[in-house]
Design an enzyme around this catalytic site. Structure first.
Site, mmCIF file in Angstrom:
data_model
loop_
_atom_site.group_PDB
_atom_site.id
_atom_site.type_symbol
_atom_site.label_atom_id
_atom_site.label_comp_id
_atom_site.label_asym_id
_atom_site.label_seq_id
_atom_site.Cartn_x
_atom_site.Cartn_y
_atom_site.Cartn_z
ATOM 1 N N GLU A 1 21.136 71.813 72.945
ATOM 2 C CA GLU A 1 20.646 72.362 71.683
ATOM 3 C C GLU A 1 19.141 72.193 71.490
ATOM 4 O O GLU A 1 18.546 72.878 70.651
ATOM 5 C CB GLU A 1 21.395 71.716 70.509
ATOM 6 C CG GLU A 1 22.878 72.071 70.491
ATOM 7 C CD GLU A 1 23.680 71.260 69.491
ATOM 8 O OE1 GLU A 1 24.771 71.719 69.122
ATOM 9 O OE2 GLU A 1 23.230 70.163 69.095
ATOM 10 N N GLY B 1 31.783 75.776 64.675
ATOM 11 C CA GLY B 1 33.001 76.569 64.710
ATOM 12 C C GLY B 1 33.099 77.427 63.461
ATOM 13 O O GLY B 1 32.823 76.980 62.348
ATOM 14 N N VAL C 1 37.030 70.435 65.176
ATOM 15 C CA VAL C 1 38.089 71.241 64.560
ATOM 16 C C VAL C 1 38.593 72.267 65.562
ATOM 17 O O VAL C 1 37.863 73.166 65.983
ATOM 18 C CB VAL C 1 37.572 71.934 63.282
ATOM 19 C CG1 VAL C 1 38.667 72.785 62.656
ATOM 20 C CG2 VAL C 1 37.076 70.895 62.284
ATOM 21 N N MET D 1 29.511 68.696 62.934
ATOM 22 C CA MET D 1 29.658 67.245 62.815
ATOM 23 C C MET D 1 28.391 66.492 62.381
ATOM 24 O O MET D 1 28.410 65.263 62.364
ATOM 25 C CB MET D 1 30.158 66.676 64.151
ATOM 26 C CG MET D 1 31.500 67.250 64.581
ATOM 27 S SD MET D 1 32.073 66.684 66.202
ATOM 28 C CE MET D 1 32.485 64.980 65.838
ATOM 29 N N GLU D 2 27.315 67.212 62.023
ATOM 30 C CA GLU D 2 26.070 66.507 61.697
ATOM 31 C C GLU D 2 25.353 67.008 60.446
ATOM 32 O O GLU D 2 24.635 66.239 59.785
ATOM 33 C CB GLU D 2 25.068 66.600 62.879
ATOM 34 C CG GLU D 2 25.481 65.922 64.139
ATOM 35 C CD GLU D 2 26.411 66.773 65.008
ATOM 36 O OE1 GLU D 2 27.240 66.200 65.738
ATOM 37 O OE2 GLU D 2 26.299 68.023 64.931
ATOM 38 N N ASP E 1 32.597 78.814 68.777
ATOM 39 C CA ASP E 1 34.048 78.920 68.887
ATOM 40 C C ASP E 1 34.616 79.291 67.529
ATOM 41 O O ASP E 1 33.924 79.275 66.515
ATOM 42 C CB ASP E 1 34.676 77.623 69.417
ATOM 43 C CG ASP E 1 34.477 76.459 68.458
ATOM 44 O OD1 ASP E 1 35.279 76.338 67.527
ATOM 45 O OD2 ASP E 1 33.533 75.677 68.652
#
Length: 233
Positions: free
Chosen positions: A12, A78, A154, A174-175, A198
Site C-alpha cells: 500500500e 472490502g 470480513v 481494519m485501520e 474484495d
C-alpha cells in the site's frame, strides 16, 4: 503543510515511497518512518501494520515526531454494497468502528466512551481534493461515504450483512477509524482512501490475492494526485 501518509501493508505504500525525493528515515516503536518530498509536498510515510492499535500508534508518532499537519490513510478494503465493485474507490465522509461494544453502559454500538460522536468526520477540503484526485485516476468509479473499521477480516456473508446494517458504511477494513480517532483527538485534518480489493463475502479467498496489488496501485496513484493538488494549492 506536511502530509502524513499511512498504509497498513508494504504493497500500500511501496509505490509512494518510490516516488519520494530527499528521503530521510527513522525508526520508532518498531516502525520505519520516511520523510521527504512527494510531488514537491513535504510528507512523512509509514507502514503501520494491520489493525487498530498499530494504526493509532503510528498516527500519533506522525503527529508527535514528524509534526504532520494533515493525515491520509491509504489502502484496500472490502465492499459492503453492490454499488462498489473491485477496483472502485471510496473517499471517507466519516469513519466508525463496527466492533466496539460498550452498549451495556448505555453507549451506542460502535461508540467510544468519552467521545461524543459515534463517527469521526473527515476534513471537507481534503475530502474534496481526494475525490477530485480519485476521479482523475479512475473516472466514474469513486464514491464518498462511511468507512467501517474493526479487527476482523470480513469474509462471511453474515459478517458483511451485520456490519452493513449497523454502520451503513460503504466498505470495511481494519485501520481507518483508529487513525480517524487519533486525528480528531489531535485536531488534525484527515481523509481515508480505500480501493476495493474484495467483496467482503465468501468470494474473498479467490478475489483478495488477485486484486490486492491492483487496488493498492490505484490507491497509490490517488495519493500521488492528491499530493500534487495539495502542493499546487
Amino acid at each position: 503543510m506536511k502530509l502524513g501518509i499511512i498504509g497498513a501493508m508494504d504493497v500500500e505504500i511501496a509505490e509512494i515511497r518510490e516516488k519520494m525525493s530527499k528521503i530521510s528515515s527513522f525508526s520508532r516503536a518498531g516502525t520505519e518512518f520516511s520523510e521527504g518530498l512527494l510531488c514537491g509536498l513535504p510528507v512523512a510515510v509509514c507502514k503501520c501494520g494491520v489493525g487498530k492499535v498499530n494504526a493509532a500508534l503510528c498516527a500519533q508518532i506522525l503527529f508527535d515526531c514528524c509534526h504532520v499537519t494533515h493525515i491520509v490513510n491509504t489502502g484496500v478494503a472490502g465492499s459492503l454494497t453492490a454499488e462498489l465493485d473491485i477496483g472502485d474507490m471510496v473517499v471517507s465522509q466519516d469513519a466508525m468502528y463496527h466492533d466496539f461494544d460498550c452498549a451495556f453502559a448505555g453507549y451506542l454500538l460502535g461508540q467510544v466512551p468519552g467521545m461524543q460522536s459515534l463517527t469521526f468526520a473527515a476534513d471537507e477540503r481534503l475530502l474534496g481534493l481526494a475525490f477530485y484526485a480519485a476521479e482523475q485516476v479512475h473516472p466514474g468509479h469513486t464514491k464518498v461515504g462511511r468507512v467501517a473499521s474493526g479487527d476482523q477480516f470480513v469474509c462471511r456473508d453474515e459478517q458483511k450483512a451485520g456490519i452493513a446494517a449497523h454502520t451503513h458504511a460503504l466498505c470495511t477494513e481494519m485501520e481507518g477509524a483508529a487513525i480517524a480517532q487519533t486525528a480528531v483527538r489531535n485536531e488534525l485534518p484527515f481523509v481515508i482512501l480505500r480501493a476495493i480489493s474484495d467483496k467482503a463475502d465468501g468470494s474473498a479467498e479467490m478475489d483478495y490475492p488477485t486484486f490486492e496489488a491492483q487496488a493498492a496501485h490505484r490507491c497509490a496513484q490517488v495519493v500521488l494526485a492528491l499530493a500534487k493538488a495539495l502542493a499546487e494549492a
